[in-house]
Design an enzyme around this catalytic site. Structure first.
Site, PDB file in Angstrom:
ATOM      1  N   GLU A   1       0.874  -1.165   0.000  1.00  0.00           N
ATOM      2  CA  GLU A   1       0.000   0.000   0.000  1.00  0.00           C
ATOM      3  C   GLU A   1       0.917   1.222   0.000  1.00  0.00           C
ATOM      4  O   GLU A   1       1.578   1.501   0.990  1.00  0.00           O
ATOM      5  CB  GLU A   1      -0.859  -0.045   1.262  1.00  0.00           C
ATOM      6  CG  GLU A   1      -2.060   0.828   1.241  1.00  0.00           C
ATOM      7  CD  GLU A   1      -2.954   0.526   2.438  1.00  0.00           C
ATOM      8  OE1 GLU A   1      -2.521   0.773   3.580  1.00  0.00           O
ATOM      9  OE2 GLU A   1      -4.075   0.041   2.218  1.00  0.00           O
TER      10      GLU A   1
ATOM     11  N   GLN B   1      -1.810  17.531  -4.728  1.00  0.00           N
ATOM     12  CA  GLN B   1      -1.209  17.366  -6.044  1.00  0.00           C
ATOM     13  C   GLN B   1      -0.248  16.184  -6.012  1.00  0.00           C
ATOM     14  O   GLN B   1       0.474  15.996  -5.038  1.00  0.00           O
ATOM     15  CB  GLN B   1      -0.458  18.655  -6.404  1.00  0.00           C
ATOM     16  CG  GLN B   1       0.143  18.718  -7.772  1.00  0.00           C
ATOM     17  CD  GLN B   1       0.704  20.107  -8.058  1.00  0.00           C
ATOM     18  OE1 GLN B   1       0.060  21.118  -7.795  1.00  0.00           O
ATOM     19  NE2 GLN B   1       1.903  20.154  -8.597  1.00  0.00           N
TER      20      GLN B   1
ATOM     21  N   ASN C   1       2.923  14.432  -8.353  1.00  0.00           N
ATOM     22  CA  ASN C   1       3.854  14.733  -9.432  1.00  0.00           C
ATOM     23  C   ASN C   1       4.716  13.513  -9.721  1.00  0.00           C
ATOM     24  O   ASN C   1       4.963  12.692  -8.838  1.00  0.00           O
ATOM     25  CB  ASN C   1       4.765  15.904  -9.044  1.00  0.00           C
ATOM     26  CG  ASN C   1       3.977  17.166  -8.761  1.00  0.00           C
ATOM     27  OD1 ASN C   1       3.100  17.537  -9.517  1.00  0.00           O
ATOM     28  ND2 ASN C   1       4.278  17.804  -7.657  1.00  0.00           N
TER      29      ASN C   1
ATOM     30  N   LYS D   1       6.098  17.564   1.208  1.00  0.00           N
ATOM     31  CA  LYS D   1       6.214  16.575   0.133  1.00  0.00           C
ATOM     32  C   LYS D   1       6.406  15.184   0.726  1.00  0.00           C
ATOM     33  O   LYS D   1       7.211  14.998   1.633  1.00  0.00           O
ATOM     34  CB  LYS D   1       7.411  16.890  -0.766  1.00  0.00           C
ATOM     35  CG  LYS D   1       7.294  18.212  -1.492  1.00  0.00           C
ATOM     36  CD  LYS D   1       8.552  18.509  -2.298  1.00  0.00           C
ATOM     37  CE  LYS D   1       8.420  19.857  -3.009  1.00  0.00           C
ATOM     38  NZ  LYS D   1       9.669  20.203  -3.710  1.00  0.00           N
TER      39      LYS D   1
ATOM     40  N   TYR E   1       5.912  12.165  -6.125  1.00  0.00           N
ATOM     41  CA  TYR E   1       5.701  12.863  -4.862  1.00  0.00           C
ATOM     42  C   TYR E   1       4.350  13.542  -4.795  1.00  0.00           C
ATOM     43  O   TYR E   1       3.812  13.998  -5.785  1.00  0.00           O
ATOM     44  CB  TYR E   1       6.827  13.849  -4.548  1.00  0.00           C
ATOM     45  CG  TYR E   1       7.075  14.944  -5.555  1.00  0.00           C
ATOM     46  CD1 TYR E   1       6.706  16.256  -5.302  1.00  0.00           C
ATOM     47  CD2 TYR E   1       7.737  14.678  -6.751  1.00  0.00           C
ATOM     48  CE1 TYR E   1       6.964  17.271  -6.202  1.00  0.00           C
ATOM     49  CE2 TYR E   1       8.004  15.682  -7.656  1.00  0.00           C
ATOM     50  CZ  TYR E   1       7.613  16.981  -7.376  1.00  0.00           C
ATOM     51  OH  TYR E   1       7.872  17.989  -8.289  1.00  0.00           O
TER      52      TYR E   1
ATOM     53  N   GLU F   1       8.279  29.956  -6.172  1.00  0.00           N
ATOM     54  CA  GLU F   1       9.361  28.968  -6.182  1.00  0.00           C
ATOM     55  C   GLU F   1      10.725  29.638  -5.997  1.00  0.00           C
ATOM     56  O   GLU F   1      11.004  30.694  -6.568  1.00  0.00           O
ATOM     57  CB  GLU F   1       9.357  28.185  -7.491  1.00  0.00           C
ATOM     58  CG  GLU F   1      10.367  27.068  -7.489  1.00  0.00           C
ATOM     59  CD  GLU F   1      10.324  26.228  -8.743  1.00  0.00           C
ATOM     60  OE1 GLU F   1      10.464  25.009  -8.612  1.00  0.00           O
ATOM     61  OE2 GLU F   1      10.165  26.789  -9.842  1.00  0.00           O
TER      62      GLU F   1
ATOM     63  N   LYS G   1      17.638  26.856 -14.175  1.00  0.00           N
ATOM     64  CA  LYS G   1      17.122  27.429 -12.926  1.00  0.00           C
ATOM     65  C   LYS G   1      18.022  27.043 -11.753  1.00  0.00           C
ATOM     66  O   LYS G   1      18.367  27.864 -10.914  1.00  0.00           O
ATOM     67  CB  LYS G   1      15.690  26.955 -12.697  1.00  0.00           C
ATOM     68  CG  LYS G   1      15.125  27.270 -11.326  1.00  0.00           C
ATOM     69  CD  LYS G   1      13.718  26.743 -11.143  1.00  0.00           C
ATOM     70  CE  LYS G   1      13.706  25.236 -11.118  1.00  0.00           C
ATOM     71  NZ  LYS G   1      12.381  24.664 -10.866  1.00  0.00           N
ATOM     72  N   ASP G   2      18.414  25.768 -11.705  1.00  0.00           N
ATOM     73  CA  ASP G   2      19.244  25.301 -10.599  1.00  0.00           C
ATOM     74  C   ASP G   2      20.681  25.816 -10.701  1.00  0.00           C
ATOM     75  O   ASP G   2      21.337  26.014  -9.685  1.00  0.00           O
ATOM     76  CB  ASP G   2      19.203  23.784 -10.510  1.00  0.00           C
ATOM     77  CG  ASP G   2      17.839  23.278 -10.054  1.00  0.00           C
ATOM     78  OD1 ASP G   2      17.056  24.075  -9.496  1.00  0.00           O
ATOM     79  OD2 ASP G   2      17.550  22.095 -10.270  1.00  0.00           O
TER      80      ASP G   2
END
Length: 181
Positions: free
Chosen positions: A28, A47, A49, A71, A131, A142, A167-168
């Site tokens: 599960e 949400q 993802n 998360k 996640y 963000e 971005k990172d």
């Protein structure tokens, strides 16, 4: 399921009971009641993802300064080194990090509560990373902290230079990042 606090007690490793035999396995992957009992409070997820990444890809360290997200993360194929960094200035573990290997064999999940930056490095040829989040994604909220920040000194396994998003690559140093109170 078994819940084990990490060196940062709010970050919890969740290990579901896996039932396996010669045919394969069953477990599960999420049970609201069991999860709430494991972390000691009720959490609503809004949400789900799914990302797939190649070996050496590093995603993170991400967080949302408004609409902070908790998360619950897991890997269904491959392996990653998953990291949570406490970025709550008022916390006794502020600036500390924990890392856990999540993979398709150990079935471990990691609960990363709101107030933490999160990232992972892919250790296998590819990894499918799933996640659940407690709030919706917000582009304007963000933020990212540099994966190799000297103050944090995260010990990423076997990393030369990982593959990063633009971005990172442009992420803030921890000392200059917008953080939680």
């Amino acid at each position: 399921m078994r819940a084990t606090p990490t060196a940062i007690p709010e970050v919890i490793v969740i290990e579901p009971k896996v039932f396996g035999d010669s045919r394969g396995f069953f477990y599960e992957s999420f049970n609201q009641q069991g999860f709430d009992e494991a972390i000691g409070k009720h959490v609503d997820f809004v949400q789900d993802n799914h990302s797939r990444s190649s070996k050496g890809v590093l995603r993170g360290l991400h967080y949302q300064i408004q609409q902070p997200q908790g998360k619950l993360v897991r890997v269904v194929s491959g392996a990653v080194f998953d990291v949570a960094v406490d970025i709550r200035k008022s916390s006794p573990t502020f600036g500390k990090w924990v890392g856990v290997e999540l993979n398709e064999e150990n079935h471990k999940q990691l609960w990363v509560p709101p107030g933490f930056a999160h990232g992972f490095l892919v250790l296998s040829e590819t990894a499918d990373f799933l996640y659940k989040t407690t709030d919706y994604y917000s582009l304007t909220a963000e933020r990212a902290i540099l994966w190799c920040d000297r103050q944090l000194s995260i010990l990423w396994p076997g990393v030369g230079v990982p593959t990063l998003s633009s971005k990172d690559e442009l992420a803030s140093e921890f000392a200059n990042a917008e953080l939680f109170s």
